[in-house]
Write an enzyme that holds these catalytic residues in place. Structure first.
Site, short mmCIF file in Angstrom:
data_model
loop_
_atom_site.label_atom_id
_atom_site.label_comp_id
_atom_site.label_asym_id
_atom_site.label_seq_id
_atom_site.Cartn_x
_atom_site.Cartn_y
_atom_site.Cartn_z
N ASP A 39 0.83 -1.21 0.00
CA ASP A 39 0.00 0.00 0.00
C ASP A 39 0.86 1.25 0.00
O ASP A 39 0.55 2.25 -0.67
CB ASP A 39 -0.92 0.00 1.23
CG ASP A 39 -2.02 -1.04 1.11
OD1 ASP A 39 -2.69 -1.31 2.12
OD2 ASP A 39 -2.19 -1.59 0.00
N LEU A 89 -1.06 -21.39 -42.05
CA LEU A 89 -0.08 -22.30 -42.64
C LEU A 89 -0.75 -23.18 -43.68
O LEU A 89 -1.90 -23.59 -43.51
CB LEU A 89 0.54 -23.21 -41.56
CG LEU A 89 1.52 -22.58 -40.57
CD1 LEU A 89 1.87 -23.58 -39.48
CD2 LEU A 89 2.78 -22.11 -41.27
N LYS A 120 2.75 -29.14 -33.59
CA LYS A 120 1.69 -28.18 -33.90
C LYS A 120 0.64 -28.27 -32.79
O LYS A 120 -0.13 -29.22 -32.72
CB LYS A 120 1.06 -28.48 -35.25
CG LYS A 120 0.02 -27.46 -35.70
CD LYS A 120 -0.48 -27.78 -37.09
CE LYS A 120 -1.49 -26.73 -37.55
NZ LYS A 120 -2.70 -26.73 -36.70
N LYS A 319 -0.13 -32.53 -41.18
CA LYS A 319 -1.30 -32.89 -40.38
C LYS A 319 -1.31 -34.39 -40.13
O LYS A 319 -1.19 -35.18 -41.07
CB LYS A 319 -2.58 -32.48 -41.11
CG LYS A 319 -2.70 -30.98 -41.35
CD LYS A 319 -2.99 -30.23 -40.09
CE LYS A 319 -4.44 -30.40 -39.66
NZ LYS A 319 -4.77 -29.60 -38.47
N CYS A 413 -40.27 -31.15 -46.28
CA CYS A 413 -39.40 -30.45 -45.34
C CYS A 413 -39.85 -30.77 -43.91
O CYS A 413 -41.04 -30.62 -43.59
CB CYS A 413 -39.46 -28.95 -45.59
SG CYS A 413 -38.55 -27.97 -44.36
N CYS A 438 -40.21 -20.95 -44.76
CA CYS A 438 -39.65 -22.08 -44.02
C CYS A 438 -38.94 -21.56 -42.77
O CYS A 438 -37.96 -20.80 -42.88
CB CYS A 438 -38.67 -22.86 -44.89
SG CYS A 438 -37.88 -24.23 -44.00
#
Length: 722
Positions: A39, A89, A120, A319, A413, A438
């Protein structure tokens, strides 16, 4: 730091330092509950700061600690422009792609003496800025040009130093890395979520992202986030390393968190060995990884190789093959998208794959279901394509017991009852043609409008979009089409009750406690008063009205008109009226549009209720014209290629400067190229321009092109001898 006019520089520097120290102390006291100043020390600094401001009143600003109340800090995630573009990348999914990358690197840069390989990390990309060794800002990747300011939240991460250690650091340093949760930390966070009765996070990356974007940094401080660096952006002054590995070692000396798992190898045999070792021990690390990053280590070669518009040419991400598991396919249902496209998806017994629990997986269309030979009731092979999107690969036919059944595409639908149909013979996708009425299509379109890449409306998420278009009470929806969005009132919102729907499928969410559909009063609290969400929503709607024309165009959900086409249209036409009144031939003549998109735009504007959306938005004050619509476009019809590094222009700012003047920027040189602009280390594009006889401009010539047009620029082109 800005030195106020008339204030001695030493006084201004001292004021700046004291302000930073007091702000930091307030943050640690109020947010972290971990004060670093006593303080007495705090009071001494504050008294000195006040004395400076009394002697030099010019130093008093609204941001000074003497003008602020010491209270908990909250974040508002302001947009901040990156000092250097934060790229992504390119990926290599197999050895052929890795070999192709290396062949191109060697062809363009010569023999590579060293490659740097590192895991990675599956985390959240972040950029940290240090000025004179002090941490000043943290920004998310965003769109690569602009990200969100999450400085206060990142300050709660123990591994991020407030001050750099050692010496020799740059006067300005922007480092990049990944923020993540360890596997153990993820389990801790989900345990807390469960105890509080909240839904657990699906995977560590989602948990890290959710933790970082908390509005209250004190919540972030309770999450065990960590960080590792993998590169840098801006680096001004100080010791200049000559390699990626050298930069990492300097960062480590300065106390920045750098992975201890990177390796330097001499050739691609070493790269492949590293990839194989890392893949075999993929789950041995404390955090999730989804591949290996391979970089050319030497900076001079990195500069020679340069970058594309989205990724550096000197790096590639290998990957790992997606993880695959078996699970039972319980059912196949269909979802309706914003354009009416009907997409079958599998409902599976929940299973963990690549670190997250998966219940639903897309099957794309009826033909794909048939091609894969999947039956309801099958045990199926499930994987996450790119470790992100759940995908049903194939059935395990040897486990069939005869109870399996074929999927039949519904004739109507499931949400509006309209007969489904193919638009034309040979289409792969069947659609619901009831675009106007819709409820599924309207819900999806409204949610799309609010997306970050569209009008970016916070507080208009999937549940809110459902509430506005499909309320239980009252039965009359506040939004009958997108045109009503900017005419909402608080009175219309407060009574709304709605069924919560799953974003992936549109199906009602079941409350686990009651077994019934989960119903919420989204905009009002228990007392019937507006939630904070309402205030945020209306504020965001006002901001959305000021979005540029291309975002407004994207928000209309015109078939084939995504952000890129919308930008081409806005740049050329400059106003909604011009686009609406243009003929199909005029639209097709816009660079980047062509006949298919032009026809789609004309068809869209021929529908009455579509035009009504535009009219209502315009009445509400939504921007329908870009500024400078009458401005000259001296580079119209001129194609420019930009290569190398310039002093006054980043690649992005140079591109925008050309586009603002009506020109087009491409990535390859041809005989049709108008000019090639070269900075330092231009590489092969300069060589090709010389070979083809294309005019070449240096940075000074580029400024002439922008200011005076192509005729003047041709008088200052570089000679081929240069």
């Amino acid at each position: 730091m800005t030195v106020s006019e008339g204030v001695p520089s030493e006084a201004a520097r001292r004021h700046h330092l004291l302000s930073q120290e007091i702000d930091d102390a307030n943050y640690r006291y109020y947010v972290l509950d971990a004060p670093t100043l006593s303080d007495a020390d705090y009071d001494r600094r504050m008294r000195e700061l006040k004395a400076l401001e009394e002697e030099h009143p010019e130093l008093v600003t609204p941001g000074s600690p003497t003008q602020k109340v010491g209270a908990p800090i909250s974040t508002d995630f302001a947009n901040v422009e990156h000092l250097e573009r934060m790229q992504s990348l390119d990926n290599a999914m197999n050895d052929d792609e890795l070999t192709s990358w290396d062949d191109r690197v060697v062809r363009e840069a010569g023999k590579i003496a060293a490659y740097l390989c590192e895991p990675k990390i599956d985390g959240l990309a972040i950029a940290l800025v240090y000025e004179d060794g002090r941490f000043v800002r943290a920004v998310t990747r965003g769109d690569g040009r602009t990200g969100e300011d999450v400085t206060y939240n990142v300050r709660t991460i123990a591994s991020v130093p407030e001050r750099l250690a050692g010496e020799g650091w740059p006067e300005l340093l922007e480092v990049r890395g990944e923020i993540f949760l360890t596997v153990e930390g993820f389990e801790q966070v989900n345990a807390v979520q469960a105890e509080a009765g909240r839904e657990p996070f699906a995977n560590p990356r989602n948990a890290a992202a959710g933790s970082l974007r908390q509005k209250d940094p004190r919540v972030t401080a309770q999450r065990p986030l960590d960080m590792l660096l993998h590169g840098f952006g801006a680096w001004r002054g100080g010791r200049q390393p000559d390699s990626q590995a050298g930069a990492y070692e300097l960062m480590r000396e300065w106390g920045l968190p750098v992975s201890d798992r990177y390796e330097i190898v001499e050739d691609m045999a070493g790269v492949r060995a590293y990839i194989e070792r890392t893949g075999e021990n993929r789950h041995a690390t404390a955090y999730e990884i989804d591949g290996v990053v391979v970089k050319v280590d030497q900076f001079p070669l990195q500069r020679r190789l340069g970058s594309t518009s989205r990724a550096p040419r000197w790096a590639i991400a290998w990957k790992f093959p997606p993880e695959e598991v078996n699970t039972r396919l319980l059912d196949i249902k269909v979802g309706i998208g914003r354009t009416g496209r009907v997409t079958p998806y599998g409902v599976m017994e929940p299973v963990t794959v690549a670190g997250s629990t998966v219940t639903y997986a897309t099957l794309h269309n009826a033909s794909e279901v048939e091609r894969k030979g999947v039956l309801i009731g099958d045990t199926v092979v499930l994987r996450k394509a790119g470790d992100v999107i759940p995908e049903i690969v194939a059935p395990v036919t040897g486990l069939r017991d005869g109870s399996e059944r074929r999927f039949e595409m519904p004739a109507e639908c499931p949400e509006c009852g309209t007969e489904l149909a193919y638009e034309k013979e040979g289409d792969a996708d069947i659609r619901c043609p009831n675009a106007q009425f819709c409820p599924a299509q309207l819900r999806e379109r409204l949610y799309f409008v609010a997306g970050r890449k569209v009008l970016d409306i916070e507080a208009l998420g999937y549940v809110a979009a459902t509430a506005l278009t499909q309320p239980l009470e009252p039965s009359d929806p506040p939004v009958r089409n997108e045109g009503d969005l900017f005419h909402l009132t608080v009175d219309r919102l407060l009574p709304i009750k709605t069924v919560v729907r799953e974003q992936r499928t549109g199906l009602p969410r079941i409350d686990p406690k009651t077994g019934e559909e989960k119903v919420v009063t989204f905009f009002a609290n228990k007392e019937g008063e507006p939630k904070k969400t309402v205030e945020i929503l209306f504020g965001e709607l006002e901001k959305a009205k000021r979005q540029p024309l291309w975002r407004v165009l994207t928000a209309l959900s015109i078939r084939h008109v995504g952000p890129v086409a919308a930008q081409d249209l806005a740049r050329e036409m400059r106003s909604m009226d011009a686009i609406r009144n243009a003929t199909e031939e005029e639209l097709a003549a816009v660079d980047g549009i062509g006949p298919t998109i032009a026809r789609s735009i004309r068809n869209w504007f021929e529908v009455d209720w579509h035009r009504e959306i535009v009219r209502k938005w315009a009445e509400a004050g939504v921007r329908m014209e870009d500024e400078g619509s009458a401005a000259p476009q001296p580079l119209k019809g001129v194609t420019v290629v930009i290569t190398g590094t310039m002093e006054e222009f980043s690649r992005d700012s140079a591109t925008e400067a050309v586009q603002d003047r009506g020109g087009k920027v491409t990535g390859s040189v041809s005989k049709k190229t108008g000019f090639v602009v070269v900075g330092e280390s231009p590489g092969s594009k300069y060589d090709k321009a010389v070979k083809l006889g294309v005019p070449v401009l240096d940075e000074a010539g580029f400024r002439v092109l922008l200011a005076e047009g192509p005729d003047a620029a041709r008088n200052v082109t570089l000679s081929v001898e240069e």
